[in-house]
Design a protein around this motif. Structure first.
Motif, PDB file in Angstrom:
ATOM      1  N   GLU A 130       0.835  -1.205   0.000  1.00 11.52           N
ATOM      2  CA  GLU A 130       0.000   0.000   0.000  1.00 11.52           C
ATOM      3  C   GLU A 130       0.872   1.260   0.000  1.00 11.52           C
ATOM      4  O   GLU A 130       0.550   2.252  -0.647  1.00 11.52           O
ATOM      5  N   HIS A 162       0.684   4.156  -2.957  1.00 14.49           N
ATOM      6  CA  HIS A 162       0.258   5.531  -2.693  1.00 14.49           C
ATOM      7  C   HIS A 162       1.429   6.502  -2.517  1.00 14.49           C
ATOM      8  O   HIS A 162       1.208   7.672  -2.177  1.00 14.49           O
ATOM      9  N   ARG A 178      -5.741   2.177   6.449  1.00 14.44           N
ATOM     10  CA  ARG A 178      -5.910   2.406   5.004  1.00 14.44           C
ATOM     11  C   ARG A 178      -6.077   3.892   4.710  1.00 14.44           C
ATOM     12  O   ARG A 178      -5.540   4.417   3.728  1.00 14.44           O
ATOM     13  N   ARG A 193      -3.586   6.552   2.549  1.00 14.90           N
ATOM     14  CA  ARG A 193      -4.139   7.304   1.413  1.00 14.90           C
ATOM     15  C   ARG A 193      -4.087   8.810   1.631  1.00 14.90           C
ATOM     16  O   ARG A 193      -3.692   9.558   0.740  1.00 14.90           O
ATOM     17  N   GLU A 194      -4.509   9.257   2.808  1.00 16.32           N
ATOM     18  CA  GLU A 194      -4.735  10.683   3.027  1.00 16.32           C
ATOM     19  C   GLU A 194      -3.556  11.400   3.692  1.00 16.32           C
ATOM     20  O   GLU A 194      -3.363  12.599   3.485  1.00 16.32           O
TER      21      GLU A 194
END
Length: 363
Positions: A4, A8, A312, A316-317
């Motif tokens: 991940e 990202h 998660r 992502r953020e």
């Protein structure tokens, strides 16, 4: 979570992988030199020079004499050491006790052996639950100890280890210790379980080069145990991996010749990074548990999200990858309410991660 992080473009504070320049230059050179000279199998339980060096190191440091011929086994990483030991010593149906949150590999290792995992949750206090251990020990065969612990960084105290020794002998347990973080400690009172009473007589110590020398990909582990236990685990080791990579075993001889100052500098460096991360997490509105050893921090977050959802969203953020705390519990449906950060990266990377957390927080 590493995948991940790559997906990202996140800073990876999930997997405990040191930066590339952490490994001492002299041991990397020793490995390069050995490739030209030693590229075939060693004796299955390890290069004689390396076993001798391991024996001398642990006699000087922990005060326990291990015969390099019969009581020291070089394995393909500490993970193999743990699995081979479990396959050798746990019978189908045996109960194996461990404390959680726990390094996740112990659970399948127990199940591979046909044994039954018996977790004891110490989340709330991270202290030895004497009564629960005593009750679990009545029907158990093996106790697994990890000190310093992954993921919490807990280091068992002398008093806790002395009580463990009493329970082990009272209930005739064998002990398997994972001490891979033995040199990454922030308290001078650190003890190996084998330094306490007579625990060494019924303990398999699993450790290795990965964390101490920042060479996680070299896959050189050590098993130290009395001959009657070493004899059994060597049978499994021999028929699974044959031997650890020969050039990296040779480099291990060089690594174990480094001065004591190397180990002091190592722990001091990680302590500085620990403090940067923990202070940064607090400023970002998270609640870290400051570890006494290893290079991980468990931190609670103030939202109603599951730890998997929070992780998660974080990658992502905020662009920072962590591990959901539920990964370290036997119950597959566990929701722990906390996540694990590693500070095995360099200080610049850790500061950048902290900045991202502070700038992109939604909690």
């Amino acid at each position: 979570m590493t995948r991940e992080a790559h997906r990202h473009g996140a800073i990876n504070l999930s997997q405990g992988i040191p930066d590339v320049d952490e490994a001492p230059a002299e041991i990397k050179q020793a490995a390069k030199d050995a490739i030209d000279a030693e590229s075939q199998y060693t004796i299955t339980w390890g290069l004689p020079d390396l076993r001798e060096s391991i024996s001398e190191r642990y006699a000087d440091w922990k005060g326990v004499d291990y015969d390099p011929e019969t009581e020291v086994t070089v394995t393909t990483g500490t993970s193999e050491a743990l699995v081979s030991t479990m396959l050798a010593l746990a019978e189908p149906g045996d109960e194996v006790v461990y404390f959680e949150p726990v390094y996740e590999s112990y659970i399948p290792a127990v199940r591979f052996a046909g044994a039954e995992p018996v977790p004891i949750d110490i989340t709330d206090t991270l202290e030895l639950p004497e009564e629960r251990l005593e009750a679990a020990a009545e029907d158990a065969s093996i106790l697994v100890l990890n000190t310093p612990m992954n993921p919490t960084g807990k280091v068992f105290t002398r008093e806790e280890l002395e009580r463990i020794e009493e329970i082990v002998f009272e209930h005739d347990l064998l002990v398997v210790t994972d001490e891979i973080y033995e040199h990454i400690v922030y308290d001078d009172d650190y003890l190996s379980p084998v330094e306490v009473g007579d625990l060494a007589a019924r303990t398999v110590v699993c450790t290795g080069m990965s964390k101490t020398f920042s060479v996680t990909g070299w896959r050189v582990g050590f098993c130290l145990a009395p001959e009657y236990l070493s004899r059994e685990l060597r049978k499994v080791h021999d028929y699974t991996t044959i031997c650890a990579p020969t050039p990296f075993q040779r480099a291990g001889v060089k690594a174990l010749s480094l001065p004591e100052s190397y180990y002091t500098d190592l722990s001091d460096s990680y302590e500085e990074r620990r403090d940067v991360l923990c202070e940064g997490l607090e400023e970002a509105g998270l609640d870290p548990v400051v570890p006494d050893g290893a290079y991980y921090v468990m931190a609670r977050y103030p939202t109603d999200e599951s730890d998997a959802e929070f992780s998660r969203r974080l990658v992502r953020e905020a662009g920072v990858a962590v591990v959901p705390g539920s990964s370290f519990y036997t119950d597959e449906d566990a929701e722990s309410g906390w996540v694990r950060f590693t500070f095995s990266r360099d200080e610049e990377t850790i500061r950048e991660a902290v900045n991202r957390l502070q700038e992109n927080r939604w909690w």
